[in-house]
Design a protein around this motif. Structure first.
Motif, PDB file in Angstrom:
ATOM      1  N   THR A   1       1.051  -1.163   0.142  1.00  0.00           N
ATOM      2  CA  THR A   1       0.115  -0.533  -0.446  1.00  0.00           C
ATOM      3  C   THR A   1       0.679   1.494   0.105  1.00  0.00           C
ATOM      4  N   GLU A   2       0.616   2.172  -1.142  1.00  0.00           N
ATOM      5  CA  GLU A   2       1.856   2.879  -0.890  1.00  0.00           C
ATOM      6  C   GLU A   2       0.802   4.411   0.117  1.00  0.00           C
ATOM      7  N   PRO A   3       2.201   4.955   0.358  1.00  0.00           N
ATOM      8  CA  PRO A   3       1.198   5.949   1.582  1.00  0.00           C
ATOM      9  C   PRO A   3       1.196   7.120   0.918  1.00  0.00           C
ATOM     10  N   VAL A   4       1.000   7.543  -0.226  1.00  0.00           N
ATOM     11  CA  VAL A   4      -0.198   8.400  -0.998  1.00  0.00           C
ATOM     12  C   VAL A   4      -1.084   7.737  -1.913  1.00  0.00           C
ATOM     13  N   THR A   5      -2.353   8.278  -1.719  1.00  0.00           N
ATOM     14  CA  THR A   5      -2.928   7.846  -2.947  1.00  0.00           C
ATOM     15  C   THR A   5      -2.666   8.636  -4.171  1.00  0.00           C
ATOM     16  N   LEU A   6      -3.764   7.283  -5.333  1.00  0.00           N
ATOM     17  CA  LEU A   6      -4.134   8.115  -5.725  1.00  0.00           C
ATOM     18  C   LEU A   6      -4.788   9.095  -6.058  1.00  0.00           C
ATOM     19  N   ALA A   7      -5.614   9.182  -5.096  1.00  0.00           N
ATOM     20  CA  ALA A   7      -7.098  10.386  -5.280  1.00  0.00           C
ATOM     21  C   ALA A   7      -5.934  11.114  -4.079  1.00  0.00           C
ATOM     22  N   GLU A   8      -5.310  10.930  -3.240  1.00  0.00           N
ATOM     23  CA  GLU A   8      -4.598  12.048  -2.775  1.00  0.00           C
ATOM     24  C   GLU A   8      -3.765  12.962  -3.873  1.00  0.00           C
ATOM     25  N   CYS A   9      -3.457  12.282  -5.016  1.00  0.00           N
ATOM     26  CA  CYS A   9      -2.039  12.702  -5.453  1.00  0.00           C
ATOM     27  C   CYS A   9      -3.166  13.213  -6.825  1.00  0.00           C
ATOM     28  N   LYS A  10      -4.367  12.571  -7.196  1.00  0.00           N
ATOM     29  CA  LYS A  10      -4.831  13.889  -8.307  1.00  0.00           C
ATOM     30  C   LYS A  10      -5.307  15.183  -7.877  1.00  0.00           C
ATOM     31  N   ALA A  11      -5.300  15.030  -7.084  1.00  0.00           N
ATOM     32  CA  ALA A  11      -6.423  16.413  -5.632  1.00  0.00           C
ATOM     33  C   ALA A  11      -5.023  17.336  -5.583  1.00  0.00           C
ATOM     34  N   TYR A  12      -4.262  17.065  -5.164  1.00  0.00           N
ATOM     35  CA  TYR A  12      -2.462  18.030  -5.611  1.00  0.00           C
ATOM     36  C   TYR A  12      -2.579  18.327  -5.981  1.00  0.00           C
ATOM     37  N   MET A  13      -2.753  17.677  -7.241  1.00  0.00           N
ATOM     38  CA  MET A  13      -2.218  17.746  -8.699  1.00  0.00           C
ATOM     39  C   MET A  13      -3.182  18.502  -9.677  1.00  0.00           C
ATOM     40  N   ARG A  14      -4.686  18.790  -8.863  1.00  0.00           N
ATOM     41  CA  ARG A  14      -5.942  19.662  -9.588  1.00  0.00           C
ATOM     42  C   ARG A  14      -6.500  19.038 -10.584  1.00  0.00           C
ATOM     43  N   LEU A  15      -6.538  17.929 -10.870  1.00  0.00           N
ATOM     44  CA  LEU A  15      -6.860  16.476 -11.712  1.00  0.00           C
ATOM     45  C   LEU A  15      -7.784  16.158 -11.262  1.00  0.00           C
ATOM     46  N   SER A  16      -9.078  16.047 -12.105  1.00  0.00           N
ATOM     47  CA  SER A  16     -10.048  15.194 -11.584  1.00  0.00           C
ATOM     48  C   SER A  16     -10.990  14.056 -13.166  1.00  0.00           C
ATOM     49  N   ASN A  17      -9.721  14.241 -13.808  1.00  0.00           N
ATOM     50  CA  ASN A  17     -10.673  13.212 -15.175  1.00  0.00           C
ATOM     51  C   ASN A  17      -9.756  11.660 -14.900  1.00  0.00           C
ATOM     52  N   THR A  18      -9.980  10.616 -15.350  1.00  0.00           N
ATOM     53  CA  THR A  18      -9.227   9.124 -15.333  1.00  0.00           C
ATOM     54  C   THR A  18      -8.396   9.001 -16.240  1.00  0.00           C
ATOM     55  N   ASP A  19      -8.469  10.231 -17.165  1.00  0.00           N
ATOM     56  CA  ASP A  19      -7.498   9.640 -18.011  1.00  0.00           C
ATOM     57  C   ASP A  19      -6.188   9.528 -18.038  1.00  0.00           C
ATOM     58  N   GLU A  20      -5.290   9.515 -17.433  1.00  0.00           N
ATOM     59  CA  GLU A  20      -4.212   9.823 -16.915  1.00  0.00           C
ATOM     60  C   GLU A  20      -4.090   8.184 -15.029  1.00  0.00           C
ATOM     61  N   ASP A  21      -5.001   7.685 -15.066  1.00  0.00           N
ATOM     62  CA  ASP A  21      -4.404   7.236 -13.699  1.00  0.00           C
ATOM     63  C   ASP A  21      -4.500   5.994 -13.420  1.00  0.00           C
ATOM     64  N   THR A  22      -3.828   5.146 -14.872  1.00  0.00           N
ATOM     65  CA  THR A  22      -2.669   4.236 -15.007  1.00  0.00           C
ATOM     66  C   THR A  22      -1.525   4.826 -14.689  1.00  0.00           C
ATOM     67  N   LEU A  23      -0.914   6.157 -15.070  1.00  0.00           N
ATOM     68  CA  LEU A  23       0.186   6.261 -15.137  1.00  0.00           C
ATOM     69  C   LEU A  23       0.732   7.103 -13.997  1.00  0.00           C
ATOM     70  N   ILE A  24      -0.352   7.934 -13.378  1.00  0.00           N
ATOM     71  CA  ILE A  24      -0.394   8.786 -12.422  1.00  0.00           C
ATOM     72  C   ILE A  24       0.008   7.829 -10.945  1.00  0.00           C
ATOM     73  N   SER A  25       0.018   5.937 -11.389  1.00  0.00           N
ATOM     74  CA  SER A  25      -0.293   5.478  -9.378  1.00  0.00           C
ATOM     75  C   SER A  25       0.937   4.562 -10.446  1.00  0.00           C
ATOM     76  N   SER A  26       1.536   5.007 -11.440  1.00  0.00           N
ATOM     77  CA  SER A  26       2.947   3.766 -11.821  1.00  0.00           C
ATOM     78  C   SER A  26       3.698   5.213 -10.981  1.00  0.00           C
TER      79      SER A  26
END
Length: 173
Positions: free
Chosen positions: A18-43
């Motif tokens: 379990t990574e210390p930062v979730t995908l949702a936390e990271c996307k909120a920090y980056m101000r991203l709302s779409n799901t197009d890049e979720d796989t990339l951001i997770s990696s």
């Protein structure tokens, strides 16, 4: 010349990480709302954590590691903590551990090859917020540079600033 050194480190962690930062936390920090890049951001979250672990000498997630050290002079600092005393065992011998400046050191035995099993690292409840911010900053940096011809190497300046107070290279000396 005699000196202490880390000979080898092997990650023997099993199970789901379990990574210390979730995908949702990271996307909120980056101000991203779409799901197009979720796989990339997770990696990128995993890659950022690994870069910050390498930079700081700390484990940002709980890990089980086999660490082989040369403790010929005694008092070698165990890398990739944080640990508590009970988290460190040695193969075939008793170890005497002590705390020194927020670090765990192996006082004895004095030997040129000591195999340790260490369970350590932060949990999601104990990781400092500044290290989580460093991960989010690094993910943002790598995400923004993703189309560059020259790939990103190393930490971005903002991630490095967040992680710098936690950098510990005493075990490298």
């Amino acid at each position: 010349m005699l000196y202490n050194s880390v000979i080898d480190v092997q990650d023997n962690t099993t199970g789901t990480i379990t990574e210390p930062v979730t995908l949702a936390e990271c996307k909120a920090y980056m101000r991203l709302s779409n799901t197009d890049e979720d796989t990339l951001i997770s990696s990128l979250i995993k890659a950022a954590r690994e870069l910050i672990e390498k930079y700081t000498g700390l484990s940002l997630i709980r890990k089980t590691q086999k660490i082989i050290v040369n403790n010929s002079l005694g008092n070698i600092a165990v890398p990739y903590g944080p640990y508590v005393d009970a988290d460190i065992t040695a193969t075939g011998t008793d170890v005497i551990v002590k705390k020194r400046n927020k670090r765990i050191v192996i006082e004895s035995p004095l030997t040129d090859s000591l195999e340790l099993t260490c369970i350590g690292g932060y949990t999601s409840a104990t990781i400092p917020e500044a290290l989580k911010t460093a991960i989010k900053e690094q993910v943002n940096y790598m995400f923004m540079q993703r189309d560059n011809i020259i790939p990103v190497k190393g930490l971005g300046d903002k991630a490095k600033q967040c992680a710098a107070p936690f950098k510990d290279v005493s075990w490298l000396l």
